[in-house]
Design a protein around this motif. Structure first.
Motif, PDB file in Angstrom:
ATOM      1  N   ALA A  20      -9.481 -44.888  -0.013  1.00 29.93           N
ATOM      2  CA  ALA A  20      -8.430 -45.348   0.490  1.00 29.93           C
ATOM      3  C   ALA A  20      -9.017 -46.467  -1.063  1.00 29.93           C
ATOM      4  CB  ALA A  20      -8.359 -46.384   1.801  1.00 29.93           C
ATOM      5  N   CYS A  21      -9.499 -47.083  -1.536  1.00 31.18           N
ATOM      6  CA  CYS A  21      -9.625 -48.696  -2.470  1.00 31.18           C
ATOM      7  C   CYS A  21      -8.955 -47.708  -4.172  1.00 31.18           C
ATOM      8  CB  CYS A  21     -10.668 -48.661  -2.532  1.00 31.18           C
ATOM      9  SG  CYS A  21     -10.844 -49.530  -1.420  1.00 31.18           S
ATOM     10  N   ILE A  22      -9.206 -46.090  -3.992  1.00 32.19           N
ATOM     11  CA  ILE A  22      -9.327 -46.137  -5.840  1.00 32.19           C
ATOM     12  C   ILE A  22      -8.031 -46.040  -6.286  1.00 32.19           C
ATOM     13  CG2 ILE A  22      -9.672 -43.430  -6.939  1.00 32.19           C
ATOM     14  CD1 ILE A  22     -12.139 -43.027  -5.721  1.00 32.19           C
ATOM     15  N   ASP A  23      -7.735 -46.544  -7.247  1.00 31.00           N
ATOM     16  CA  ASP A  23      -6.291 -46.501  -7.317  1.00 31.00           C
ATOM     17  C   ASP A  23      -5.559 -45.103  -8.066  1.00 31.00           C
ATOM     18  OD1 ASP A  23      -3.821 -47.251  -7.954  1.00 31.00           O
ATOM     19  OD2 ASP A  23      -4.002 -48.790  -9.536  1.00 31.00           O
ATOM     20  N   GLU A  24      -5.167 -44.033  -7.756  1.00 29.01           N
ATOM     21  CA  GLU A  24      -4.958 -42.952  -8.557  1.00 29.01           C
ATOM     22  C   GLU A  24      -4.407 -43.275  -9.983  1.00 29.01           C
ATOM     23  OE1 GLU A  24      -5.112 -39.806  -7.469  1.00 29.01           O
ATOM     24  OE2 GLU A  24      -6.249 -40.428  -6.400  1.00 29.01           O
ATOM     25  N   ASP A  25      -3.556 -44.559 -10.191  1.00 30.67           N
ATOM     26  CA  ASP A  25      -3.060 -44.770 -11.265  1.00 30.67           C
ATOM     27  C   ASP A  25      -3.924 -45.038 -11.804  1.00 30.67           C
ATOM     28  OD1 ASP A  25      -0.632 -43.424 -10.323  1.00 30.67           O
ATOM     29  OD2 ASP A  25       0.523 -45.725 -10.608  1.00 30.67           O
ATOM     30  N   SER A  26      -5.295 -45.112 -11.865  1.00 32.64           N
ATOM     31  CA  SER A  26      -6.362 -46.308 -12.838  1.00 32.64           C
ATOM     32  C   SER A  26      -7.608 -44.945 -12.735  1.00 32.64           C
ATOM     33  CB  SER A  26      -6.667 -47.128 -12.635  1.00 32.64           C
ATOM     34  OG  SER A  26      -7.258 -47.055 -11.134  1.00 32.64           O
ATOM     35  N   THR A  27      -6.872 -43.525 -12.100  1.00 31.46           N
ATOM     36  CA  THR A  27      -8.138 -42.049 -12.664  1.00 31.46           C
ATOM     37  C   THR A  27      -8.139 -42.146 -14.607  1.00 31.46           C
ATOM     38  OG1 THR A  27      -6.612 -40.702 -12.514  1.00 31.46           O
ATOM     39  CG2 THR A  27      -7.849 -41.974 -10.444  1.00 31.46           C
ATOM     40  N   TYR A  28      -8.806 -41.895 -15.415  1.00 32.25           N
ATOM     41  CA  TYR A  28      -9.696 -40.582 -16.104  1.00 32.25           C
ATOM     42  C   TYR A  28      -8.660 -40.463 -17.007  1.00 32.25           C
ATOM     43  CZ  TYR A  28     -11.069 -38.884 -20.666  1.00 32.25           C
ATOM     44  OH  TYR A  28     -10.536 -37.899 -21.600  1.00 32.25           O
TER      45      TYR A  28
END
Length: 184
Positions: A20-28
């Motif tokens: 839930a903490c992973i921001d989809e907009d900041s993935t490689y």
């Protein structure tokens, strides 16, 4: 049994919390897709006259040759190269150059700096990856525009001096001035 359920619940809760903490907009992948869209839009709005082109659409990496020398002299690992360059954002704002008149015209002139062709060893990682990759595909005497996604440039951190923001695709206009082969 209760202990196992508690442990299983704890592992499940921790996993859900982590993801839930992973921001989809900041993935490689999402950054690369945004960069490719921005690069494609830039090229569509700013057509580049070229005598030769290279495109890796999956990586978002482009080279447009303004002139081709036909010298055949390409750089190999640890050859010494000299290039003049102009570094720009996709807004065409110049953030760096080796040419004093360009620095003056773009209000980035620094009197403590020598504006001469940059000299470097090919492949020693002293410059950003996309710059060295672009030059590796050029021959001595070629002049080209290299457009690259942020992962090939200053990445998520941006440049140290703040002139290139994080996740910024960039452009280098490169004049491959001189090549000295490494001694064998």
């Amino acid at each position: 049994m209760k202990s196992r359920l508690s442990s299983l619940f704890l592992v499940l809760f921790a996993s859900v919390s982590l993801f839930a903490c992973i921001d989809e907009d900041s993935t490689y992948q999402s950054i690369l897709l945004r960069d490719i869209e921005a690069i494609d839009a830039y090229i569509a709005e700013n057509p580049i006259d070229a005598v030769q082109e290279f495109h890796d659409d999956d990586a978002g990496f482009h080279i447009f040759w303004e002139s081709v020398s036909n010298s055949g002299d390409t750089a190999q690992y640890l050859d010494t190269l000299k290039t003049d360059y102009i570094g720009m954002l996709l807004t065409n704002k110049v953030f760096d150059t080796s040419i004093d008149s360009v620095a003056i015209a773009n209000d980035i002139y620094n009197s403590n700096r020598n504006y001469v062709p940059i000299q470097f060893l090919q492949g020693n990682n002293s410059l950003i990856y996309g710059f060295q990759l672009g030059v590796s595909m050029m021959a001595e005497g070629d002049v080209a525009t290299v457009i690259m996604p942020s992962a090939f440039a200053y990445g998520t951190g941006g440049s140290n001096d703040g002139s290139v923001p994080s996740n910024s695709p960039i452009i280098f206009k490169i004049d491959f001035v001189e090549l000295k082969k490494a001694t064998q």
